[in-house]
Design a protein around this motif. Structure first.
Motif, PDB file in Angstrom:
ATOM      1  N   ILE A 211      54.959  -1.036  16.384  1.00 25.66           N
ATOM      2  CA  ILE A 211      53.893  -1.216  15.728  1.00 25.66           C
ATOM      3  C   ILE A 211      53.636  -2.683  15.609  1.00 25.66           C
ATOM      4  CG2 ILE A 211      53.613   0.941  14.212  1.00 25.66           C
ATOM      5  CD1 ILE A 211      54.877  -1.021  12.137  1.00 25.66           C
ATOM      6  N   ASP A 212      52.383  -3.067  15.575  1.00 27.12           N
ATOM      7  CA  ASP A 212      51.728  -4.463  15.529  1.00 27.12           C
ATOM      8  C   ASP A 212      51.932  -4.865  14.172  1.00 27.12           C
ATOM      9  OD1 ASP A 212      49.317  -6.288  15.112  1.00 27.12           O
ATOM     10  OD2 ASP A 212      49.957  -6.632  17.181  1.00 27.12           O
ATOM     11  N   THR A 213      52.690  -5.943  13.737  1.00 28.93           N
ATOM     12  CA  THR A 213      52.744  -6.314  12.314  1.00 28.93           C
ATOM     13  C   THR A 213      51.566  -6.744  11.686  1.00 28.93           C
ATOM     14  OG1 THR A 213      53.669  -8.500  13.019  1.00 28.93           O
ATOM     15  CG2 THR A 213      55.152  -6.783  12.419  1.00 28.93           C
ATOM     16  N   THR A 214      50.688  -7.419  12.520  1.00 31.30           N
ATOM     17  CA  THR A 214      49.445  -7.824  11.963  1.00 31.30           C
ATOM     18  C   THR A 214      48.348  -6.741  11.723  1.00 31.30           C
ATOM     19  OG1 THR A 214      49.466  -9.759  13.452  1.00 31.30           O
ATOM     20  CG2 THR A 214      47.256  -9.348  12.499  1.00 31.30           C
ATOM     21  N   ASP A 215      48.586  -5.572  12.478  1.00 33.48           N
ATOM     22  CA  ASP A 215      47.747  -4.582  12.117  1.00 33.48           C
ATOM     23  C   ASP A 215      48.173  -3.765  10.857  1.00 33.48           C
ATOM     24  OD1 ASP A 215      46.063  -4.894  14.273  1.00 33.48           O
ATOM     25  OD2 ASP A 215      46.893  -3.501  15.674  1.00 33.48           O
ATOM     26  N   PHE A 216      49.651  -3.763  11.037  1.00 37.52           N
ATOM     27  CA  PHE A 216      50.330  -3.040   9.800  1.00 37.52           C
ATOM     28  C   PHE A 216      49.762  -3.680   8.343  1.00 37.52           C
ATOM     29  CE2 PHE A 216      53.267  -2.309   6.687  1.00 37.52           C
ATOM     30  CZ  PHE A 216      53.686  -0.882   6.871  1.00 37.52           C
ATOM     31  N   ILE A 217      49.841  -5.207   8.326  1.00 41.38           N
ATOM     32  CA  ILE A 217      49.482  -5.816   7.024  1.00 41.38           C
ATOM     33  C   ILE A 217      47.945  -5.838   6.796  1.00 41.38           C
ATOM     34  CG2 ILE A 217      49.418  -8.334   6.347  1.00 41.38           C
ATOM     35  CD1 ILE A 217      51.902  -8.776   8.124  1.00 41.38           C
ATOM     36  N   ALA A 218      47.074  -5.820   7.795  1.00 42.30           N
ATOM     37  CA  ALA A 218      45.924  -5.282   7.652  1.00 42.30           C
ATOM     38  C   ALA A 218      45.686  -4.183   7.023  1.00 42.30           C
ATOM     39  CB  ALA A 218      44.911  -5.590   8.824  1.00 42.30           C
ATOM     40  N   ASN A 219      46.213  -3.070   7.301  1.00 46.41           N
ATOM     41  CA  ASN A 219      46.055  -1.764   6.985  1.00 46.41           C
ATOM     42  C   ASN A 219      46.673  -1.696   5.516  1.00 46.41           C
ATOM     43  OD1 ASN A 219      45.021  -0.399   9.220  1.00 46.41           O
ATOM     44  ND2 ASN A 219      47.250  -0.102  10.053  1.00 46.41           N
ATOM     45  N   TYR A 220      47.617  -2.489   5.265  1.00 47.16           N
ATOM     46  CA  TYR A 220      48.267  -2.397   3.978  1.00 47.16           C
ATOM     47  C   TYR A 220      47.263  -3.135   2.995  1.00 47.16           C
ATOM     48  CZ  TYR A 220      51.154  -4.376   0.131  1.00 47.16           C
ATOM     49  OH  TYR A 220      51.619  -4.608  -1.140  1.00 47.16           O
ATOM     50  N   GLN A 221      46.612  -4.207   3.366  1.00 47.36           N
ATOM     51  CA  GLN A 221      45.635  -5.209   2.491  1.00 47.36           C
ATOM     52  C   GLN A 221      44.551  -3.856   2.402  1.00 47.36           C
ATOM     53  OE1 GLN A 221      45.547  -8.697   5.148  1.00 47.36           O
ATOM     54  NE2 GLN A 221      46.450  -9.672   3.351  1.00 47.36           N
ATOM     55  N   THR A 222      44.218  -3.426   3.131  1.00 43.46           N
ATOM     56  CA  THR A 222      42.926  -2.593   2.822  1.00 43.46           C
ATOM     57  C   THR A 222      43.327  -1.395   1.949  1.00 43.46           C
ATOM     58  OG1 THR A 222      42.149  -2.727   5.170  1.00 43.46           O
ATOM     59  CG2 THR A 222      41.403  -0.808   3.990  1.00 43.46           C
ATOM     60  N   ALA A 223      44.347  -0.880   1.947  1.00 38.82           N
ATOM     61  CA  ALA A 223      44.882   0.095   1.098  1.00 38.82           C
ATOM     62  C   ALA A 223      45.097  -0.591  -0.332  1.00 38.82           C
ATOM     63  CB  ALA A 223      46.311   0.644   1.557  1.00 38.82           C
ATOM     64  N   LEU A 224      45.273  -1.767  -0.397  1.00 38.17           N
ATOM     65  CA  LEU A 224      45.352  -2.375  -1.777  1.00 38.17           C
ATOM     66  C   LEU A 224      44.108  -2.706  -2.327  1.00 38.17           C
ATOM     67  CD1 LEU A 224      48.357  -4.864  -1.255  1.00 38.17           C
ATOM     68  CD2 LEU A 224      48.243  -2.699  -2.537  1.00 38.17           C
ATOM     69  N   GLU A 225      43.038  -2.807  -1.619  1.00 37.89           N
ATOM     70  CA  GLU A 225      41.594  -2.955  -2.167  1.00 37.89           C
ATOM     71  C   GLU A 225      41.209  -2.580  -3.391  1.00 37.89           C
ATOM     72  OE1 GLU A 225      38.844  -2.976   1.111  1.00 37.89           O
ATOM     73  OE2 GLU A 225      39.794  -4.789   2.028  1.00 37.89           O
ATOM     74  N   PRO A 226      41.338  -1.481  -3.505  1.00 40.27           N
ATOM     75  CA  PRO A 226      40.938  -0.901  -4.778  1.00 40.27           C
ATOM     76  C   PRO A 226      41.582  -1.634  -5.860  1.00 40.27           C
ATOM     77  CG  PRO A 226      41.007   0.969  -3.460  1.00 40.27           C
ATOM     78  CD  PRO A 226      41.663  -0.113  -2.872  1.00 40.27           C
ATOM     79  N   THR A 227      42.962  -1.530  -5.852  1.00 40.13           N
ATOM     80  CA  THR A 227      43.935  -2.190  -7.015  1.00 40.13           C
ATOM     81  C   THR A 227      43.352  -3.540  -7.132  1.00 40.13           C
ATOM     82  OG1 THR A 227      45.689  -0.776  -6.287  1.00 40.13           O
ATOM     83  CG2 THR A 227      46.109  -2.777  -7.462  1.00 40.13           C
ATOM     84  N   SER A 228      43.380  -4.275  -5.886  1.00 42.78           N
ATOM     85  CA  SER A 228      42.769  -5.627  -6.104  1.00 42.78           C
ATOM     86  C   SER A 228      41.314  -5.752  -6.833  1.00 42.78           C
ATOM     87  CB  SER A 228      42.539  -6.304  -4.701  1.00 42.78           C
ATOM     88  OG  SER A 228      43.935  -6.220  -4.006  1.00 42.78           O
ATOM     89  N   LYS A 229      40.473  -5.029  -6.522  1.00 48.11           N
ATOM     90  CA  LYS A 229      39.255  -5.192  -6.889  1.00 48.11           C
ATOM     91  C   LYS A 229      39.335  -4.917  -8.644  1.00 48.11           C
ATOM     92  CE  LYS A 229      36.323  -3.779  -3.231  1.00 48.11           C
ATOM     93  NZ  LYS A 229      35.776  -3.035  -2.682  1.00 48.11           N
ATOM     94  N   VAL A 230      40.184  -4.364  -9.046  1.00 53.39           N
ATOM     95  CA  VAL A 230      40.379  -3.963 -10.382  1.00 53.39           C
ATOM     96  C   VAL A 230      40.965  -5.235 -11.292  1.00 53.39           C
ATOM     97  CG1 VAL A 230      41.783  -2.788 -12.332  1.00 53.39           C
ATOM     98  CG2 VAL A 230      40.648  -1.345 -10.313  1.00 53.39           C
ATOM     99  N   ARG A 231      41.879  -5.839 -10.462  1.00 54.41           N
ATOM    100  CA  ARG A 231      42.640  -6.890 -10.896  1.00 54.41           C
ATOM    101  C   ARG A 231      41.649  -8.105 -11.159  1.00 54.41           C
ATOM    102  NH1 ARG A 231      47.594  -7.147  -7.543  1.00 54.41           N
ATOM    103  NH2 ARG A 231      48.531  -5.379  -8.257  1.00 54.41           N
ATOM    104  N   ARG A 232      40.674  -8.486 -10.038  1.00 54.37           N
ATOM    105  CA  ARG A 232      39.726  -9.455  -9.872  1.00 54.37           C
ATOM    106  C   ARG A 232      38.785  -9.010 -11.257  1.00 54.37           C
ATOM    107  NH1 ARG A 232      38.650  -8.466  -4.216  1.00 54.37           N
ATOM    108  NH2 ARG A 232      40.561  -9.317  -3.231  1.00 54.37           N
ATOM    109  N   SER A 233      38.334  -8.043 -11.503  1.00 55.72           N
ATOM    110  CA  SER A 233      37.390  -7.622 -12.618  1.00 55.72           C
ATOM    111  C   SER A 233      38.128  -8.048 -13.963  1.00 55.72           C
ATOM    112  CB  SER A 233      36.912  -6.157 -12.641  1.00 55.72           C
ATOM    113  OG  SER A 233      38.069  -5.436 -12.886  1.00 55.72           O
ATOM    114  N   LYS A 234      39.071  -8.092 -14.117  1.00 57.72           N
ATOM    115  CA  LYS A 234      39.924  -8.287 -15.453  1.00 57.72           C
ATOM    116  C   LYS A 234      40.237  -9.904 -15.649  1.00 57.72           C
ATOM    117  CE  LYS A 234      42.713  -4.232 -15.878  1.00 57.72           C
ATOM    118  NZ  LYS A 234      44.212  -3.727 -15.904  1.00 57.72           N
ATOM    119  N   LYS A 235      39.729 -10.711 -14.767  1.00 59.82           N
ATOM    120  CA  LYS A 235      39.763 -12.242 -14.840  1.00 59.82           C
ATOM    121  C   LYS A 235      38.879 -12.606 -15.679  1.00 59.82           C
ATOM    122  CE  LYS A 235      42.849 -13.261 -11.005  1.00 59.82           C
ATOM    123  NZ  LYS A 235      42.960 -14.007  -9.899  1.00 59.82           N
TER     124      LYS A 235
END
Length: 90
Positions: free
Chosen positions: A66-90
């Motif tokens: 597997i391409d590590t760059t693609d894997f990390i991009a998929n990981y970051q995409t999967a985290l987006e809903p969590t990241s948006k929640v965090r940003r809204s709390k700031k």
């Protein structure tokens, strides 16, 4: 504070690793053999009983072809809903 091994982010990481292994068509036994590790090594990091460090992840990515760059991009995409929640709390 919960262990990072049991964090939501690490659960996503583990899930993506399982999907990558399954998509590669390899069993836990085959992956372990290629890593020169026991099958329990693969089982434990997939179940969250053992943590993978960066160098182990890179070695695993090579085995799974597997391409590590693609894997990390998929990981970051999967985290987006969590990241948006965090940003809204700031």
């Amino acid at each position: 504070m919960p262990s990072s091994l049991h964090s939501h982010q690490y659960q996503i990481f583990r899930s993506l690793l399982v999907v990558a292994r399954e998509e590669s068509g390899l069993t836990q036994v085959q992956v372990a053999h290629r890593l020169k590790k026991p099958q329990s090594y693969v089982s434990k990091y997939e179940r969250g009983e053992r943590r993978l460090d960066f160098t182990e992840f890179v070695e695993l990515a090579d085995v799974l072809e597997i391409d590590t760059t693609d894997f990390i991009a998929n990981y970051q995409t999967a985290l987006e809903p969590t990241s948006k929640v965090r940003r809204s709390k700031k």
